[in-house]
Design a protein around this motif. Structure first.
Motif, PDB file in Angstrom:
ATOM      1  N   GLN A  85     -17.377  27.464  -0.120  1.00  7.58           N
ATOM      2  CA  GLN A  85     -18.073  26.815  -1.224  1.00  7.58           C
ATOM      3  C   GLN A  85     -18.215  25.315  -0.982  1.00  7.58           C
ATOM      4  O   GLN A  85     -19.250  24.722  -1.283  1.00  7.58           O
ATOM      5  N   ARG A  86     -17.184  24.684  -0.398  1.00  4.82           N
ATOM      6  CA  ARG A  86     -17.289  23.262  -0.087  1.00  4.82           C
ATOM      7  C   ARG A  86     -18.208  23.021   1.105  1.00  4.82           C
ATOM      8  O   ARG A  86     -18.759  21.937   1.261  1.00  4.82           O
ATOM      9  N   LEU A  87     -18.377  24.038   1.944  1.00  3.01           N
ATOM     10  CA  LEU A  87     -19.366  23.942   3.012  1.00  3.01           C
ATOM     11  C   LEU A  87     -20.768  23.870   2.415  1.00  3.01           C
ATOM     12  O   LEU A  87     -21.625  23.117   2.882  1.00  3.01           O
ATOM     13  N   LEU A  88     -20.999  24.675   1.368  1.00  3.68           N
ATOM     14  CA  LEU A  88     -22.293  24.650   0.689  1.00  3.68           C
ATOM     15  C   LEU A  88     -22.452  23.404  -0.178  1.00  3.68           C
ATOM     16  O   LEU A  88     -23.535  22.815  -0.231  1.00  3.68           O
ATOM     17  N   GLU A  89     -21.385  23.035  -0.887  1.00  2.00           N
ATOM     18  CA  GLU A  89     -21.417  21.904  -1.815  1.00  2.00           C
ATOM     19  C   GLU A  89     -20.125  21.106  -1.660  1.00  2.00           C
ATOM     20  O   GLU A  89     -19.066  21.520  -2.153  1.00  2.00           O
ATOM     21  N   PRO A  90     -20.183  19.975  -0.945  1.00  2.00           N
ATOM     22  CA  PRO A  90     -18.953  19.210  -0.677  1.00  2.00           C
ATOM     23  C   PRO A  90     -18.172  18.828  -1.933  1.00  2.00           C
ATOM     24  O   PRO A  90     -16.950  18.663  -1.864  1.00  2.00           O
ATOM     25  N   LEU A  91     -18.837  18.703  -3.085  1.00  2.00           N
ATOM     26  CA  LEU A  91     -18.150  18.290  -4.307  1.00  2.00           C
ATOM     27  C   LEU A  91     -17.715  19.477  -5.169  1.00  2.00           C
ATOM     28  O   LEU A  91     -17.269  19.293  -6.302  1.00  2.00           O
ATOM     29  N   TRP A  92     -17.833  20.693  -4.664  1.00  2.00           N
ATOM     30  CA  TRP A  92     -17.486  21.892  -5.442  1.00  2.00           C
ATOM     31  C   TRP A  92     -15.989  21.896  -5.734  1.00  2.00           C
ATOM     32  O   TRP A  92     -15.165  21.493  -4.904  1.00  2.00           O
ATOM     33  N   ASP A  93     -15.616  22.349  -6.947  1.00  2.00           N
ATOM     34  CA  ASP A  93     -14.194  22.603  -7.208  1.00  2.00           C
ATOM     35  C   ASP A  93     -14.040  23.961  -7.870  1.00  2.00           C
ATOM     36  O   ASP A  93     -15.009  24.603  -8.257  1.00  2.00           O
ATOM     37  N   SER A  94     -12.825  24.412  -8.004  1.00  2.00           N
ATOM     38  CA  SER A  94     -12.530  25.788  -8.395  1.00  2.00           C
ATOM     39  C   SER A  94     -13.017  26.140  -9.793  1.00  2.00           C
ATOM     40  O   SER A  94     -13.067  27.317 -10.158  1.00  2.00           O
ATOM     41  N   ARG A  95     -13.372  25.140 -10.602  1.00  2.00           N
ATOM     42  CA  ARG A  95     -13.874  25.436 -11.951  1.00  2.00           C
ATOM     43  C   ARG A  95     -15.363  25.762 -11.948  1.00  2.00           C
ATOM     44  O   ARG A  95     -15.901  26.252 -12.935  1.00  2.00           O
ATOM     45  N   ASP A  96     -16.028  25.459 -10.851  1.00  2.00           N
ATOM     46  CA  ASP A  96     -17.475  25.696 -10.775  1.00  2.00           C
ATOM     47  C   ASP A  96     -17.761  27.167 -10.458  1.00  2.00           C
ATOM     48  O   ASP A  96     -16.913  27.891  -9.935  1.00  2.00           O
ATOM     49  N   GLU A  97     -18.992  27.590 -10.762  1.00  2.00           N
ATOM     50  CA  GLU A  97     -19.401  28.944 -10.397  1.00  2.00           C
ATOM     51  C   GLU A  97     -19.602  29.018  -8.890  1.00  2.00           C
ATOM     52  O   GLU A  97     -19.905  28.023  -8.226  1.00  2.00           O
ATOM     53  N   PHE A  98     -19.435  30.226  -8.354  1.00  2.00           N
ATOM     54  CA  PHE A  98     -19.651  30.412  -6.928  1.00  2.00           C
ATOM     55  C   PHE A  98     -21.144  30.295  -6.615  1.00  2.00           C
ATOM     56  O   PHE A  98     -21.997  30.769  -7.363  1.00  2.00           O
ATOM     57  N   LEU A  99     -21.427  29.705  -5.453  1.00  2.00           N
ATOM     58  CA  LEU A  99     -22.799  29.597  -4.971  1.00  2.00           C
ATOM     59  C   LEU A  99     -23.022  30.596  -3.840  1.00  2.00           C
ATOM     60  O   LEU A  99     -22.117  30.845  -3.027  1.00  2.00           O
ATOM     61  N   ALA A 100     -24.224  31.155  -3.783  1.00  2.00           N
ATOM     62  CA  ALA A 100     -24.613  31.954  -2.621  1.00  2.00           C
ATOM     63  C   ALA A 100     -25.268  31.064  -1.587  1.00  2.00           C
ATOM     64  O   ALA A 100     -25.091  31.248  -0.375  1.00  2.00           O
ATOM     65  N   LYS A 101     -26.022  30.064  -2.068  1.00  2.00           N
ATOM     66  CA  LYS A 101     -26.762  29.164  -1.192  1.00  2.00           C
ATOM     67  C   LYS A 101     -26.835  27.796  -1.847  1.00  2.00           C
ATOM     68  O   LYS A 101     -26.661  27.665  -3.054  1.00  2.00           O
ATOM     69  N   ASN A 102     -27.105  26.802  -1.030  1.00  2.00           N
ATOM     70  CA  ASN A 102     -27.326  25.461  -1.546  1.00  2.00           C
ATOM     71  C   ASN A 102     -28.383  24.781  -0.697  1.00  2.00           C
ATOM     72  O   ASN A 102     -28.835  25.320   0.310  1.00  2.00           O
ATOM     73  N   ASP A 103     -28.776  23.586  -1.108  1.00  2.00           N
ATOM     74  CA  ASP A 103     -29.833  22.871  -0.408  1.00  2.00           C
ATOM     75  C   ASP A 103     -29.464  22.646   1.059  1.00  2.00           C
ATOM     76  O   ASP A 103     -28.288  22.533   1.414  1.00  2.00           O
ATOM     77  N   GLY A 104     -30.492  22.546   1.869  1.00  2.00           N
ATOM     78  CA  GLY A 104     -30.299  22.432   3.305  1.00  2.00           C
ATOM     79  C   GLY A 104     -29.744  21.098   3.751  1.00  2.00           C
ATOM     80  O   GLY A 104     -29.690  20.124   3.009  1.00  2.00           O
ATOM     81  N   CYS A 105     -29.305  21.073   5.000  1.00  2.00           N
ATOM     82  CA  CYS A 105     -28.841  19.835   5.619  1.00  2.00           C
ATOM     83  C   CYS A 105     -29.117  19.942   7.110  1.00  2.00           C
ATOM     84  O   CYS A 105     -29.419  21.018   7.632  1.00  2.00           O
ATOM     85  N   SER A 106     -29.018  18.823   7.810  1.00  2.00           N
ATOM     86  CA  SER A 106     -29.251  18.830   9.248  1.00  2.00           C
ATOM     87  C   SER A 106     -28.115  19.549   9.955  1.00  2.00           C
ATOM     88  O   SER A 106     -27.012  19.688   9.409  1.00  2.00           O
ATOM     89  N   PRO A 107     -28.343  20.023  11.199  1.00  2.00           N
ATOM     90  CA  PRO A 107     -27.256  20.666  11.939  1.00  2.00           C
ATOM     91  C   PRO A 107     -26.036  19.771  12.096  1.00  2.00           C
ATOM     92  O   PRO A 107     -24.899  20.245  12.027  1.00  2.00           O
ATOM     93  N   ARG A 108     -26.262  18.493  12.298  1.00  2.00           N
ATOM     94  CA  ARG A 108     -25.117  17.581  12.431  1.00  2.00           C
ATOM     95  C   ARG A 108     -24.354  17.475  11.116  1.00  2.00           C
ATOM     96  O   ARG A 108     -23.123  17.424  11.090  1.00  2.00           O
ATOM     97  N   GLU A 109     -25.097  17.430  10.008  1.00  2.00           N
ATOM     98  CA  GLU A 109     -24.451  17.382   8.698  1.00  2.00           C
ATOM     99  C   GLU A 109     -23.696  18.681   8.443  1.00  2.00           C
ATOM    100  O   GLU A 109     -22.591  18.673   7.870  1.00  2.00           O
ATOM    101  N   TYR A 110     -24.262  19.805   8.876  1.00  2.00           N
ATOM    102  CA  TYR A 110     -23.588  21.097   8.711  1.00  2.00           C
ATOM    103  C   TYR A 110     -22.258  21.103   9.464  1.00  2.00           C
ATOM    104  O   TYR A 110     -21.234  21.559   8.932  1.00  2.00           O
ATOM    105  N   LEU A 111     -22.261  20.582  10.705  1.00  2.00           N
ATOM    106  CA  LEU A 111     -21.015  20.535  11.471  1.00  2.00           C
ATOM    107  C   LEU A 111     -19.987  19.637  10.790  1.00  2.00           C
ATOM    108  O   LEU A 111     -18.788  19.940  10.778  1.00  2.00           O
ATOM    109  N   ARG A 112     -20.455  18.516  10.212  1.00  2.00           N
ATOM    110  CA  ARG A 112     -19.535  17.621   9.506  1.00  2.00           C
ATOM    111  C   ARG A 112     -18.966  18.307   8.275  1.00  2.00           C
ATOM    112  O   ARG A 112     -17.764  18.230   8.007  1.00  2.00           O
ATOM    113  N   ARG A 113     -19.805  19.014   7.520  1.00  2.00           N
ATOM    114  CA  ARG A 113     -19.332  19.728   6.324  1.00  2.00           C
ATOM    115  C   ARG A 113     -18.314  20.799   6.693  1.00  2.00           C
ATOM    116  O   ARG A 113     -17.310  20.980   5.995  1.00  2.00           O
ATOM    117  N   ARG A 114     -18.593  21.510   7.766  1.00  2.00           N
ATOM    118  CA  ARG A 114     -17.668  22.576   8.156  1.00  2.00           C
ATOM    119  C   ARG A 114     -16.316  21.987   8.541  1.00  2.00           C
ATOM    120  O   ARG A 114     -15.260  22.545   8.197  1.00  2.00           O
TER     121      ARG A 114
END
Length: 649
Positions: free
Chosen positions: A498-527
Motif C-alpha cells: 500500500q505504501r508502494l502505491l501511496e507513500p503517505l498511506w496508513d493503516s486507517r485508510d482503505e486499501f488501494l488496488a491501484k494508484n497514479d503512475g510514477c516513473s520507473p526510478r520513482e517506483y524503485l525509490r518507493r519500493r
C-alpha cells in the motif's frame, strides 16, 4: 523494356532480401522505385503502403505514373497488389504461382508480360533447394516457342489445368515430417514462468525436420540509450516499453551474426523455417534482451528465438525500407510514433519522450536548445519553451495536445517522459486488431489510475462472470473463476504494498488496488522506502489468504481457485517466484471481518505444495484447458483495469 511497353507498375520479385535490395538500388537509377520485404518494422511498412498502395492496388486509377516494385516473397500474400508486368527470380512452382497471382489480378486487357530468370551455375538454391531446379525443368518441358523464346501460360485456369494434367514430384519444397509430439513436450511448453531449461524448439513441429530457424528475433532501435550504460537500459525502457510495431523481425541466425558483426548477415529470406547453416557467433554489439524491467538480460549471449533485442540507434542496420545490415547510418527511433498511432486507434496512451536524441536526431542546434531547456524545466517559462520545441516537430504535434505537460517525469538523464492520463479515444475509433497497451506481469501495472481495492475487485468479478458465461462454462467452473476474481488481489493488503502505491498511506485508510503512475526510478525509490521485498508477488499472498479464509461456494474447486489466483499475472507455472522476507503479516478485509497470514514468501519453497497443485490442475483440466481458464481471469482483470483508465477524467 517491360516499362517501355506500357506497364505502369512493374514488379520484380527476388528470393532474398539482399537480392531485392540490390535490384532496388539499380532500379531507382532508372525511375521511381520502392522496396518491399517482410524484414521491415510494421510502422515503416504502413508508412510505405500509405504512400504507394493507391498506385499498386488492384482497383487503382490507371496511368498514375511508372513505378518499379522490388520485393521478396512478402508480396505473395497480404496486400492486394496488382502489377502490370512481372520479373521474378525462379522459385518452386507454388511460390511462382503465388507471385503470378499479383499480375493483372482483375484480368484487364489481353496478355500481361512476365519474365522468369534463373541464375547460371550448378549451386543449389538455399531457399527453395531442388524444387527450384525441378520447376525450371518442368516449365521448359511444357513451354511453347514464340519468337525464339520459351513461353508458358501462368493464368489461373491454364496453369491449374497443366498442373493437374502433368503432375510431377519435387516441384514444391518438401520440409519433411515434423517430429512426434509427446506429452513431455507439452509439459515443457506449458511451463511458462520460469521456462524449463529443457525447452524444445517449436519450429520443427511447425515447419518440418528441415527447419533451421526456430523463430524470428525482434530488433528494436532506441536513440535515448546512446550515452547510457547498458546496465541502466532496463529502467529507461520500462518507462516506455518496446511495442511490436517498432520491432523488425529477423531470423534468429541472422540476428546472431549481425550482433556478432559477422559476415553473412545479408543472406535473409522471407520464408519461414529456412536459414543458412551457420557457426555459433559471440555477440559483440552492445545490446539488451528485453524481458521486462526485472527479467531483462544485459548482452545477447543468452539470445533465444522469439526474444526482443534492444540496441542503440547508432548501431545502424535498418532504413526506411527495412533490414539493411550494411548501412551504418543512425536508425530512426520510432517508439513514440508507434505508441501514438496505437493511442489514436484506442490501444493505449499518448506519450512523448522529450529527449534531444529522440526529438531532434539529425539537428545538432535544436538538440542543444532542447537539452538546455530540459535542464531548467522547473521554471514555467522554460516548460513552455520545451513544449514549443516539441510541437515544432510535425509528427509530435498531435500527441502534444494529449499529454500532460505539468506532470512531466524524468525517466533518464536529460530526458522527460510525457503521457496522457487515460485512453483518450472516441468509442467509434477503438481498435479491434492493434496491440493494446495492457500488461499484467509487473506490479508497475498497479501504478496507473487511483482505484480502491473493493471497487476494482467488484469490476473484475463482474467481467469474469460475464466472460465465463459467454464462454459457455458450466456452473462449477464459472464459480471457480468468479471466486478467484473476488480474491485475486487480497495480497495487496500488505501495508508495504500500500505504501508502494501511496507513500503517505496508513493503516486507517482503505486499501488501494491501484494508484497514479510514477516513473520507473520513482517506483524503485518507493519500493525501497516502503520495504516491499524485491521479487515479491502480491498474488501469492492473495492465494495464501484465500486458503486461510477457506470459505468456498458449494461445488467450487478450491484447488483450481488457488491456482487461478496465483497465476493471474503469469507466474507460478510451475514454480512460484522466490523472495526473501521476514514473517510479515498480510491482511485482507472480507465482509467486515479480517483474515491474515504470515510469511507469504514461503510459497517459493520447493515443499510448499504449489508445484504439486500446478501439476494436479494440469492433469485434471489439460494443457490447453487450464491455460484457457487462466486466460478468462487474466482478461477480466486486464479489461477492467483498462476501463478504469478510460473512465478517468
Amino acid at each position: 523494356r517491360l516499362a517501355k511497353g506500357g506497364a505502369d507498375v512493374v514488379g520484380v520479385v527476388l528470393n532474398t532480401v539482399a537480392a531485392a535490395r540490390a535490384v532496388y538500388e539499380e532500379l531507382k537509377r532508372k525511375g521511381e522505385a520502392i522496396l518491399l520485404t517482410g524484414r521491415i518494422r510494421p510502422f515503416d511498412r504502413d508508412v510505405l503502403l500509405k504512400k504507394y498502395l493507391n498506385r499498386m492496388k488492384a482497383e487503382r486509377p490507371r496511368e498514375s505514373g511508372q513505378l518499379f516494385v522490388a520485393a521478396t516473397q512478402t508480396v505473395e500474400v497480404g496486400a492486394d497488389l496488382d502489377f502490370d508486368a512481372l520479373v521474378t527470380e525462379a522459385a518452386a512452382l507454388d511460390a511462382l504461382r503465388q507471385r503470378f497471382g499479383r499480375l493483372n489480378r482483375l484480368g484487364l486487357g489481353g496478355r500481361s508480360p512476365a519474365v522468369i530468370l534463373k541464375k547460371r551455375g550448378k549451386e543449389k538454391d538455399w531457399v527453395y533447394g531442388e524444387a527450384l531446379d525441378e520447376t525450371w525443368k518442368w516449365l521448359h518441358e511444357f513451354a511453347s516457342n514464340e519468337g525464339g523464346q520459351p513461353w508458358i501460360d501462368f493464368g489461373v485456369k491454364g496453369m491449374s489445368a497443366l498442373a493437374e494434367r502433368e503432375p510431377r514430384e519435387g516441384l514444391t519444397v518438401c520440409k519433411g515430417n515434423g517430429p512426434l509430439v509427446f506429452p513431455a513436450h507439452l509439459d515443457a511448453w506449458a511451463q511458462t514462468n520460469p521456462a524449463p531449461a529443457a525447452d524444445p524448439a517449436v519450429a520443427p513441429f511447425l515447419h518440418g525436420e528441415k527447419a533451421l530457424d526456430d523463430a524470428d528475433v525482434q530488433i528494436v532501435w532506441r536513440a535515448d540509450l546512446e550515452e547510457v550504460d547498458v546496465k541502466e537500459w532496463a529502467i529507461i525502457l520500462a518507462a516506455a516499453p518496446p511495442i511490436t510495431t517498432e520491432a523488425l523481425p529477423l531470423p534468429y541466425g541472422a540476428a546472431r551474426r549481425w550482433l556478432a558483426r559477422a559476415a553473412g548477415t545479408t543472406a535473409v529470406a522471407d520464408v519461414e523455417g529456412v536459414a543458412l547453416t551457420e557457426e555459433e557467433e559471440t555477440p559483440r554489439r552492445t545490446a539488451l534482451i528485453w524481458r521486462g524491467e526485472e527479467n531483462s538480460k544485459v548482452g545477447a549471449e543468452g539470445l533465444r528465438p522469439g526474444d526482443t533485442v534492444v540496441v542503440r540507434s547508432s548501431e545502424g542496420g535498418c532504413d526506411e525500407f527495412g533490414w539493411n545490415p550494411d548501412c551504418d547510418l543512425t536508425v530512426r527511433d520510432i517508439g513514440d510514433p508507434c505508441a501514438n498511432a496505437r493511442a489514436e486507434a484506442g490501444g493505449g496512451k499518448y506519450r512523448i519522450r522529450v529527449h534531444p536524441m529522440v526529438v531532434f536526431p539529425g539537428e545538432k542546434e535544436s538538440r542543444r536548445e532542447l537539452r538546455d531547456a530540459i535542464q531548467s524545466f522547473a521554471d514555467y517559462d522554460t516548460a513552455h519553451e520545451v513544449e514549443a520545441l516539441v510541437v515544432s516537430v510535425p509528427e509530435l504535434a498531435e500527441a502534444a495536445k494529449h499529454v500532460k505537460w505539468r506532470r512531466a517525469k524524468s525517466y533518464t538523464e536529460g530526458g522527460l517522459l510525457l503521457a496522457s492520463e487515460k485512453f483518450e479515444v472516441d468509442e467509434k475509433k477503438k481498435c479491434s486488431e492493434q496491440e493494446v497497451d495492457e500488461t499484467d506481469e509487473n506490479d508497475t501495472g498497479s501504478l496507473t489510475a487511483r482505484m480502491p481495492l473493493a471497487q476494482h475487485t467488484a469490476g473484475v468479478v463482474k467481467k469474469a462472470q460475464k466472460f465465463a458465461q459467454r464462454c459457455g462454462l458450466d456452473g462449477r467452473l464459472e464459480s471457480a473463476i468468479t471466486t478467484a476474481a473476488e480474491r485475486h488481489d487480497w495480497g495487496k493488503g500488505d501495508e508495504r504494498f500500500q505504501r508502494l502505491l501511496e507513500p503517505l498511506w496508513d493503516s486507517r485508510d482503505e486499501f488501494l488496488a491501484k494508484n497514479d503512475g510514477c516513473s520507473p526510478r520513482e517506483y524503485l525509490r518507493r519500493r525501497r522506502d516502503s520495504g516491499y521485498p524485491k521479487g515479491a508477488r502480491h498474488e501469492f499472498g492473495s492465494a495464501m489468504l484465500a486458503e486461510a479464509w477457506a470459505d468456498w461456494p458449494e461445488g467450487c474447486d478450491a484447488e483450481l481457485v488457488l491456482h487461478l489466483i496465483g497465476t493471474h499475472h503469469g507466474y507460478g507455472r510451475a514454480l512460484p517466484p522466490a523472495w526473501t522476507d521476514d514473517d510479515f503479516e498480510v491482511l485482507a478485509r472480507v465482509d467486515g471481518r479480517e483474515v491474515s497470514v504470515r510469511g507469504a514468501h514461503r510459497v517459493g519453497r520447493l515443499d510448499s505444495g504449489w508445484t504439486d497443485r500446478y501439476w494436479a490442475m494440469t492433469r485434471k483440466y489439460g494443457w490447453w484447458g487450464l491455460a484457457y481458464l487462466e486466460a478468462i481471469l487474466r482478461r477480466a482483470d486486464c479489461v477492467r483495469s483498462r476501463e478504469e483508465q478510460e473512465d478517468r477524467r
